[in-house]
Motif scaffolding. Sequence first.
Motif, PDB file in Angstrom:
ATOM      1  N   VAL A   1     -34.514  -2.541   4.613  1.00 47.47           N
ATOM      2  CA  VAL A   1     -35.370  -2.376   3.653  1.00 47.47           C
ATOM      3  C   VAL A   1     -34.140  -1.629   2.407  1.00 47.47           C
ATOM      4  CG1 VAL A   1     -37.081  -1.389   1.926  1.00 47.47           C
ATOM      5  CG2 VAL A   1     -37.572  -2.132   4.029  1.00 47.47           C
ATOM      6  N   GLY A   2     -33.340  -0.728   2.751  1.00 47.19           N
ATOM      7  CA  GLY A   2     -32.283  -0.338   2.048  1.00 47.19           C
ATOM      8  C   GLY A   2     -31.416  -1.039   1.621  1.00 47.19           C
ATOM      9  N   ARG A   3     -30.861  -2.148   2.292  1.00 45.17           N
ATOM     10  CA  ARG A   3     -30.128  -3.217   2.034  1.00 45.17           C
ATOM     11  C   ARG A   3     -30.803  -4.133   1.037  1.00 45.17           C
ATOM     12  NH1 ARG A   3     -25.764  -4.884  -0.131  1.00 45.17           N
ATOM     13  NH2 ARG A   3     -25.140  -6.993   0.144  1.00 45.17           N
ATOM     14  N   GLN A   4     -31.987  -4.223   1.051  1.00 42.73           N
ATOM     15  CA  GLN A   4     -32.610  -5.314   0.196  1.00 42.73           C
ATOM     16  C   GLN A   4     -32.962  -4.577  -0.983  1.00 42.73           C
ATOM     17  OE1 GLN A   4     -36.610  -6.047   2.102  1.00 42.73           O
ATOM     18  NE2 GLN A   4     -35.796  -6.606   4.023  1.00 42.73           N
ATOM     19  N   ARG A   5     -33.060  -3.575  -1.004  1.00 42.21           N
ATOM     20  CA  ARG A   5     -33.287  -2.684  -2.433  1.00 42.21           C
ATOM     21  C   ARG A   5     -31.665  -2.736  -3.025  1.00 42.21           C
ATOM     22  NH1 ARG A   5     -36.143   1.442  -4.866  1.00 42.21           N
ATOM     23  NH2 ARG A   5     -35.492   1.539  -7.267  1.00 42.21           N
ATOM     24  N   GLU A   6     -30.728  -2.703  -2.467  1.00 38.76           N
ATOM     25  CA  GLU A   6     -29.379  -2.874  -2.961  1.00 38.76           C
ATOM     26  C   GLU A   6     -29.122  -4.060  -3.641  1.00 38.76           C
ATOM     27  OE1 GLU A   6     -26.209  -1.805  -0.147  1.00 38.76           O
ATOM     28  OE2 GLU A   6     -27.038   0.101  -0.021  1.00 38.76           O
ATOM     29  N   VAL A   7     -29.557  -5.068  -3.116  1.00 40.46           N
ATOM     30  CA  VAL A   7     -29.472  -6.229  -3.462  1.00 40.46           C
ATOM     31  C   VAL A   7     -30.271  -6.783  -4.621  1.00 40.46           C
ATOM     32  CG1 VAL A   7     -29.425  -9.051  -2.948  1.00 40.46           C
ATOM     33  CG2 VAL A   7     -28.567  -7.519  -1.156  1.00 40.46           C
ATOM     34  N   VAL A   8     -31.571  -6.125  -4.696  1.00 42.81           N
ATOM     35  CA  VAL A   8     -32.325  -6.351  -5.657  1.00 42.81           C
ATOM     36  C   VAL A   8     -31.900  -5.517  -6.872  1.00 42.81           C
ATOM     37  CG1 VAL A   8     -34.860  -5.884  -6.556  1.00 42.81           C
ATOM     38  CG2 VAL A   8     -34.304  -7.021  -4.250  1.00 42.81           C
ATOM     39  N   ASP A   9     -31.542  -4.445  -6.791  1.00 41.88           N
ATOM     40  CA  ASP A   9     -31.007  -3.489  -7.814  1.00 41.88           C
ATOM     41  C   ASP A   9     -29.860  -4.160  -8.657  1.00 41.88           C
ATOM     42  OD1 ASP A   9     -33.024  -1.697  -7.532  1.00 41.88           O
ATOM     43  OD2 ASP A   9     -31.907  -0.324  -6.443  1.00 41.88           O
ATOM     44  N   ALA A  10     -29.110  -4.546  -7.811  1.00 43.76           N
ATOM     45  CA  ALA A  10     -28.014  -5.661  -8.390  1.00 43.76           C
ATOM     46  C   ALA A  10     -28.475  -6.852  -9.138  1.00 43.76           C
ATOM     47  CB  ALA A  10     -27.006  -5.995  -7.161  1.00 43.76           C
ATOM     48  N   PHE A  11     -29.281  -7.411  -8.703  1.00 45.41           N
ATOM     49  CA  PHE A  11     -29.912  -8.657  -9.149  1.00 45.41           C
ATOM     50  C   PHE A  11     -30.525  -8.356 -10.481  1.00 45.41           C
ATOM     51  CE2 PHE A  11     -33.523 -11.380 -10.346  1.00 45.41           C
ATOM     52  CZ  PHE A  11     -32.953 -12.508 -10.077  1.00 45.41           C
ATOM     53  N   ILE A  12     -31.561  -7.223 -10.777  1.00 47.68           N
ATOM     54  CA  ILE A  12     -31.887  -6.677 -11.948  1.00 47.68           C
ATOM     55  C   ILE A  12     -30.680  -6.338 -12.989  1.00 47.68           C
ATOM     56  CG2 ILE A  12     -33.331  -4.881 -12.874  1.00 47.68           C
ATOM     57  CD1 ILE A  12     -35.067  -4.847 -10.532  1.00 47.68           C
ATOM     58  N   ALA A  13     -29.736  -5.544 -12.365  1.00 45.80           N
ATOM     59  CA  ALA A  13     -28.827  -5.227 -13.254  1.00 45.80           C
ATOM     60  C   ALA A  13     -27.977  -6.479 -13.857  1.00 45.80           C
ATOM     61  CB  ALA A  13     -27.778  -4.185 -12.639  1.00 45.80           C
ATOM     62  N   ALA A  14     -27.503  -7.110 -13.193  1.00 45.36           N
ATOM     63  CA  ALA A  14     -26.793  -8.489 -13.606  1.00 45.36           C
ATOM     64  C   ALA A  14     -27.657  -9.219 -14.733  1.00 45.36           C
ATOM     65  CB  ALA A  14     -26.662  -9.651 -12.381  1.00 45.36           C
ATOM     66  N   MET A  15     -29.190  -9.332 -14.583  1.00 49.43           N
ATOM     67  CA  MET A  15     -30.070  -9.971 -15.319  1.00 49.43           C
ATOM     68  C   MET A  15     -30.138  -9.429 -16.578  1.00 49.43           C
ATOM     69  SD  MET A  15     -31.242 -13.065 -14.030  1.00 49.43           S
ATOM     70  CE  MET A  15     -32.794 -13.402 -14.783  1.00 49.43           C
ATOM     71  N   ARG A  16     -30.105  -7.977 -16.666  1.00 47.09           N
ATOM     72  CA  ARG A  16     -30.157  -6.926 -17.824  1.00 47.09           C
ATOM     73  C   ARG A  16     -29.174  -7.021 -18.497  1.00 47.09           C
ATOM     74  NH1 ARG A  16     -33.732  -1.801 -15.313  1.00 47.09           N
ATOM     75  NH2 ARG A  16     -35.859  -2.870 -15.340  1.00 47.09           N
ATOM     76  N   GLY A  17     -28.124  -7.031 -18.008  1.00 50.69           N
ATOM     77  CA  GLY A  17     -26.696  -6.978 -18.726  1.00 50.69           C
ATOM     78  C   GLY A  17     -26.107  -8.510 -18.706  1.00 50.69           C
ATOM     79  N   GLY A  18     -26.924  -9.470 -18.631  1.00 53.58           N
ATOM     80  CA  GLY A  18     -26.351 -10.859 -18.872  1.00 53.58           C
ATOM     81  C   GLY A  18     -24.879 -11.154 -17.985  1.00 53.58           C
TER      82      GLY A  18
ATOM     83  N   PHE B   1     -38.077 -12.524  -2.476  1.00 51.90           N
ATOM     84  CA  PHE B   1     -36.601 -12.738  -2.160  1.00 51.90           C
ATOM     85  C   PHE B   1     -36.596 -13.103  -0.710  1.00 51.90           C
ATOM     86  CE2 PHE B   1     -36.358 -10.332  -6.236  1.00 51.90           C
ATOM     87  CZ  PHE B   1     -35.167 -11.122  -6.802  1.00 51.90           C
ATOM     88  N   THR B   2     -35.769 -13.971  -0.398  1.00 48.07           N
ATOM     89  CA  THR B   2     -35.469 -13.972   1.088  1.00 48.07           C
ATOM     90  C   THR B   2     -34.030 -13.932   1.196  1.00 48.07           C
ATOM     91  OG1 THR B   2     -37.098 -15.837   1.382  1.00 48.07           O
ATOM     92  CG2 THR B   2     -35.263 -15.817   2.940  1.00 48.07           C
ATOM     93  N   LEU B   3     -33.377 -12.850   1.915  1.00 46.30           N
ATOM     94  CA  LEU B   3     -32.387 -12.686   1.830  1.00 46.30           C
ATOM     95  C   LEU B   3     -31.541 -13.053   3.313  1.00 46.30           C
ATOM     96  CD1 LEU B   3     -32.801 -10.680  -0.407  1.00 46.30           C
ATOM     97  CD2 LEU B   3     -31.428  -8.839   0.579  1.00 46.30           C
ATOM     98  N   ALA B   4     -30.308 -13.366   3.226  1.00 40.73           N
ATOM     99  CA  ALA B   4     -29.603 -14.175   4.735  1.00 40.73           C
ATOM    100  C   ALA B   4     -28.203 -13.693   4.152  1.00 40.73           C
ATOM    101  CB  ALA B   4     -29.988 -15.467   4.610  1.00 40.73           C
ATOM    102  N   GLN B   5     -27.763 -13.006   5.309  1.00 43.77           N
ATOM    103  CA  GLN B   5     -26.219 -12.609   5.560  1.00 43.77           C
ATOM    104  C   GLN B   5     -25.989 -11.778   4.156  1.00 43.77           C
ATOM    105  OE1 GLN B   5     -24.370 -16.374   6.407  1.00 43.77           O
ATOM    106  NE2 GLN B   5     -24.217 -15.826   8.383  1.00 43.77           N
ATOM    107  N   GLY B   6     -26.850 -10.969   3.626  1.00 43.87           N
ATOM    108  CA  GLY B   6     -26.460 -10.220   2.557  1.00 43.87           C
ATOM    109  C   GLY B   6     -26.649 -10.627   1.143  1.00 43.87           C
ATOM    110  N   LYS B   7     -27.129 -11.797   0.999  1.00 44.44           N
ATOM    111  CA  LYS B   7     -27.428 -12.511  -0.189  1.00 44.44           C
ATOM    112  C   LYS B   7     -28.572 -13.305  -0.290  1.00 44.44           C
ATOM    113  CE  LYS B   7     -22.434 -13.736  -0.940  1.00 44.44           C
ATOM    114  NZ  LYS B   7     -22.190 -13.262  -2.165  1.00 44.44           N
ATOM    115  N   ILE B   8     -29.127 -13.504  -1.525  1.00 45.90           N
ATOM    116  CA  ILE B   8     -30.320 -14.075  -1.883  1.00 45.90           C
ATOM    117  C   ILE B   8     -30.519 -15.432  -1.415  1.00 45.90           C
ATOM    118  CG2 ILE B   8     -32.137 -14.324  -3.625  1.00 45.90           C
ATOM    119  CD1 ILE B   8     -31.006 -11.826  -5.220  1.00 45.90           C
ATOM    120  N   ALA B   9     -31.069 -16.125  -0.611  1.00 45.04           N
ATOM    121  CA  ALA B   9     -31.111 -17.446  -0.172  1.00 45.04           C
ATOM    122  C   ALA B   9     -32.210 -18.133  -0.814  1.00 45.04           C
ATOM    123  CB  ALA B   9     -31.168 -17.533   1.165  1.00 45.04           C
TER     124      ALA B   9
END
Length: 297
Positions: free
Chosen positions: A171-188, A262-270
């Motif tokens: 879950v910790g790794r999932q949270r990191e990926v999702v937080d990065a996703f939100i940051a990328a979307m907000r920052g364009g 989200f479905t994550l596979a090998q550290g990325k959003i699949a």
Amino acid sequence: MDENSWLAGRFEAHRAHLQAVAYRMLGSLSEAEDAVQESWLHLSRADTSGVENLGGWLTTVVARVCLDMLRSRKARREDPIAAPDPAADREAGTDPEREAVLADSVGLALLVVLDTLTPAERLAFVLHDLFAVPFEEIAAIVGRSPAAARQLASRARRRVQGAPPSPDADVGRQREVVDAFIAAMRGGDFDALVAILDPDVVIHTDATAEPPAGSEVRGARAWAKQAIPAARGARFARPALVDGTVGIVVAPQGRLFRVLRFTLAQGKIARIDVVGDREQLRDLDLLVLDDGPQLEI
């Protein structure tokens, strides 16, 4: 009790099984429900007085419905079987215990892999390996010989066994990926968004979520080009546990608008499933992972 009520009662006894078959065939809860409802319509119009195994009959019906739905998807194109596959004969005696372990691994990661199969391959694998339907019955559904149906399942099985067995569970790794996703979307940030997406990511949007409704997009760069300019709602995005895995709720003024699973596979959003249907939203187990206001649906 009239005949229709009696028939409806028999159908309800098999509903959970039919939904399980349809979900694994289609990878979408809403489409699975549509397929099950269509199977009820078939049952209500059919003469089943001579049917000894109603569960088997209904499984065949819902499988045919799902096959038609898969074939209707623009992204699907069934490849013809060319030459006989010698591996299929070798796999006819596959260890049942190994197949049971494979069947028990069904989850979102498997659905991602199944999404890469042709409709006939997917049907053969799901019905045989996950629900023990004989190849003779599968052959009748796909319009092939039992040997050809076995080949379809064999090809699908090899692709499934060669794929990652489960999504990233931490879950910790999932949270990191999702937080990065939100940051990328907000920052364009196009490059940052692409970096956390699997190159072959699948984004499915249900018929009520916007924008765009009822669509499916494949490929990280193709989707990111659409998502970045349309990311106005990203400021309302909040990380949340969605049925036990980290996803996103989009909630303007605290009112739930849609959910991204989200479905994550090998550290990325699949895979990303965008859910906007109110009934489906109410059925989700949601826990927002920040201190914002309580959500309303």
